[in-house]
Scaffold this motif. Structure first.
Motif, PDB file in Angstrom:
ATOM      1  N   ALA A  67       9.141 -28.413  -0.723  1.00 41.22           N
ATOM      2  CA  ALA A  67       8.351 -27.382  -1.388  1.00 41.22           C
ATOM      3  C   ALA A  67       7.464 -28.006  -2.461  1.00 41.22           C
ATOM      4  CB  ALA A  67       9.279 -26.350  -2.023  1.00 41.22           C
ATOM      5  N   ASP A  68       6.305 -27.381  -2.663  1.00 37.40           N
ATOM      6  CA  ASP A  68       5.406 -27.868  -3.708  1.00 37.40           C
ATOM      7  C   ASP A  68       6.051 -27.663  -5.076  1.00 37.40           C
ATOM      8  OD1 ASP A  68       3.446 -28.649  -1.952  1.00 37.40           O
ATOM      9  OD2 ASP A  68       2.427 -26.714  -2.008  1.00 37.40           O
ATOM     10  N   LYS A  69       5.889 -28.643  -5.940  1.00 39.53           N
ATOM     11  CA  LYS A  69       6.411 -28.540  -7.297  1.00 39.53           C
ATOM     12  C   LYS A  69       5.415 -27.727  -8.108  1.00 39.53           C
ATOM     13  CE  LYS A  69       8.466 -33.023  -6.735  1.00 39.53           C
ATOM     14  NZ  LYS A  69       8.203 -34.435  -6.827  1.00 39.53           N
ATOM     15  N   GLU A  70       5.913 -26.786  -8.879  1.00 41.54           N
ATOM     16  CA  GLU A  70       5.033 -25.958  -9.698  1.00 41.54           C
ATOM     17  C   GLU A  70       4.886 -26.577 -11.067  1.00 41.54           C
ATOM     18  OE1 GLU A  70       5.820 -21.849 -10.030  1.00 41.54           O
ATOM     19  OE2 GLU A  70       5.757 -21.500  -7.890  1.00 41.54           O
ATOM     20  N   PHE A  71       3.643 -26.716 -11.495  1.00 43.16           N
ATOM     21  CA  PHE A  71       3.365 -27.226 -12.830  1.00 43.16           C
ATOM     22  C   PHE A  71       2.162 -26.476 -13.368  1.00 43.16           C
ATOM     23  CE2 PHE A  71       1.501 -29.979  -9.623  1.00 43.16           C
ATOM     24  CZ  PHE A  71       0.164 -30.015  -9.989  1.00 43.16           C
ATOM     25  N   PHE A  72       2.133 -26.334 -14.672  1.00 42.99           N
ATOM     26  CA  PHE A  72       1.086 -25.568 -15.329  1.00 42.99           C
ATOM     27  C   PHE A  72       0.574 -26.338 -16.539  1.00 42.99           C
ATOM     28  CE2 PHE A  72       4.047 -22.638 -13.312  1.00 42.99           C
ATOM     29  CZ  PHE A  72       3.195 -21.931 -12.488  1.00 42.99           C
ATOM     30  N   LEU A  73      -0.523 -25.867 -17.096  1.00 47.12           N
ATOM     31  CA  LEU A  73      -1.119 -26.473 -18.273  1.00 47.12           C
ATOM     32  C   LEU A  73      -0.111 -26.495 -19.423  1.00 47.12           C
ATOM     33  CD1 LEU A  73      -3.868 -27.606 -19.167  1.00 47.12           C
ATOM     34  CD2 LEU A  73      -4.385 -25.352 -20.068  1.00 47.12           C
ATOM     35  N   ASN A  74      -0.049 -27.591 -20.138  1.00 49.22           N
ATOM     36  CA  ASN A  74       0.821 -27.820 -21.300  1.00 49.22           C
ATOM     37  C   ASN A  74       2.298 -28.000 -20.949  1.00 49.22           C
ATOM     38  OD1 ASN A  74      -1.271 -27.785 -23.228  1.00 49.22           O
ATOM     39  ND2 ASN A  74      -1.271 -25.564 -23.204  1.00 49.22           N
ATOM     40  N   ASP A  75       2.648 -28.120 -19.673  1.00 46.22           N
ATOM     41  CA  ASP A  75       4.020 -28.458 -19.307  1.00 46.22           C
ATOM     42  C   ASP A  75       4.287 -29.919 -19.656  1.00 46.22           C
ATOM     43  OD1 ASP A  75       4.449 -25.962 -18.259  1.00 46.22           O
ATOM     44  OD2 ASP A  75       4.516 -26.603 -16.164  1.00 46.22           O
ATOM     45  N   VAL A  76       5.529 -30.233 -19.963  1.00 48.58           N
ATOM     46  CA  VAL A  76       5.948 -31.615 -20.187  1.00 48.58           C
ATOM     47  C   VAL A  76       6.655 -32.063 -18.913  1.00 48.58           C
ATOM     48  CG1 VAL A  76       7.374 -33.172 -21.574  1.00 48.58           C
ATOM     49  CG2 VAL A  76       6.159 -31.290 -22.670  1.00 48.58           C
ATOM     50  N   VAL A  77       6.190 -33.174 -18.331  1.00 49.76           N
ATOM     51  CA  VAL A  77       6.714 -33.632 -17.048  1.00 49.76           C
ATOM     52  C   VAL A  77       7.225 -35.067 -17.154  1.00 49.76           C
ATOM     53  CG1 VAL A  77       5.200 -32.112 -15.715  1.00 49.76           C
ATOM     54  CG2 VAL A  77       4.442 -34.429 -16.240  1.00 49.76           C
ATOM     55  N   GLU A  78       8.052 -35.439 -16.193  1.00 47.56           N
ATOM     56  CA  GLU A  78       8.535 -36.808 -16.063  1.00 47.56           C
ATOM     57  C   GLU A  78       7.957 -37.373 -14.778  1.00 47.56           C
ATOM     58  OE1 GLU A  78      12.719 -39.262 -15.531  1.00 47.56           O
ATOM     59  OE2 GLU A  78      12.772 -37.185 -16.193  1.00 47.56           O
ATOM     60  N   MET A  79       7.384 -38.572 -14.874  1.00 48.03           N
ATOM     61  CA  MET A  79       6.808 -39.224 -13.707  1.00 48.03           C
ATOM     62  C   MET A  79       7.815 -40.221 -13.142  1.00 48.03           C
ATOM     63  SD  MET A  79       3.971 -37.634 -13.691  1.00 48.03           S
ATOM     64  CE  MET A  79       2.838 -38.441 -12.588  1.00 48.03           C
ATOM     65  N   ARG A  80       7.587 -40.679 -11.926  1.00 43.08           N
ATOM     66  CA  ARG A  80       8.514 -41.611 -11.288  1.00 43.08           C
ATOM     67  C   ARG A  80       8.615 -42.944 -12.023  1.00 43.08           C
ATOM     68  NH1 ARG A  80      10.747 -39.356  -7.119  1.00 43.08           N
ATOM     69  NH2 ARG A  80       9.591 -37.877  -5.869  1.00 43.08           N
ATOM     70  N   LYS A  81       7.486 -43.455 -12.518  1.00 40.22           N
ATOM     71  CA  LYS A  81       7.481 -44.723 -13.251  1.00 40.22           C
ATOM     72  C   LYS A  81       7.128 -44.462 -14.708  1.00 40.22           C
ATOM     73  CE  LYS A  81       6.188 -47.749  -9.444  1.00 40.22           C
ATOM     74  NZ  LYS A  81       5.233 -48.751  -8.974  1.00 40.22           N
ATOM     75  N   PRO A  82       7.786 -45.140 -15.640  1.00 47.06           N
ATOM     76  CA  PRO A  82       7.439 -44.949 -17.050  1.00 47.06           C
ATOM     77  C   PRO A  82       6.110 -45.613 -17.398  1.00 47.06           C
ATOM     78  CG  PRO A  82       9.155 -46.602 -16.834  1.00 47.06           C
ATOM     79  CD  PRO A  82       8.921 -46.027 -15.457  1.00 47.06           C
ATOM     80  N   HIS A  83       5.511 -45.162 -18.471  1.00 47.29           N
ATOM     81  CA  HIS A  83       4.278 -45.746 -18.994  1.00 47.29           C
ATOM     82  C   HIS A  83       4.618 -47.121 -19.580  1.00 47.29           C
ATOM     83  CE1 HIS A  83       0.710 -45.769 -21.819  1.00 47.29           C
ATOM     84  NE2 HIS A  83       0.167 -45.496 -20.651  1.00 47.29           N
ATOM     85  N   PRO A  84       3.687 -48.066 -19.602  1.00 40.30           N
ATOM     86  CA  PRO A  84       3.975 -49.388 -20.173  1.00 40.30           C
ATOM     87  C   PRO A  84       4.474 -49.351 -21.622  1.00 40.30           C
ATOM     88  CG  PRO A  84       1.959 -49.491 -18.914  1.00 40.30           C
ATOM     89  CD  PRO A  84       2.372 -48.046 -18.956  1.00 40.30           C
TER      90      PRO A  84
END
Length: 67
Positions: free
Chosen positions: A2-19
């Protein structure tokens, strides 16, 4: 899947961390592209929507809809 629902100003976690080491991002623009801002160093990145949905791990916090 299923498509993941996300909206403006949500805080999300990505698969790889930022440097910088942080792995929490705030969605600051949604359209054909999605712009996210690292909550660790405030750097912003723009990704095509298809790539963003592929790299999205989970939504950590939904934004308040009354904003």
């Amino acid at each position: 899947m299923a498509d993941k629902e996300f909206f403006l100003n949500d805080v999300v976690e990505m698969r790889k961390p930022h440097p910088c080491g942080a792995n929490q991002w705030k969605i600051i623009r949604i359209g054909m592209d999605v712009r996210i801002k690292c909550l660790g160093c405030q750097h912003s990145v723009m990704l095509p929507r298809k790539e963003f949905t592929r790299k999205l791990k989970k939504v950590l916090e939904h934004a308040n809809p009354s904003e």
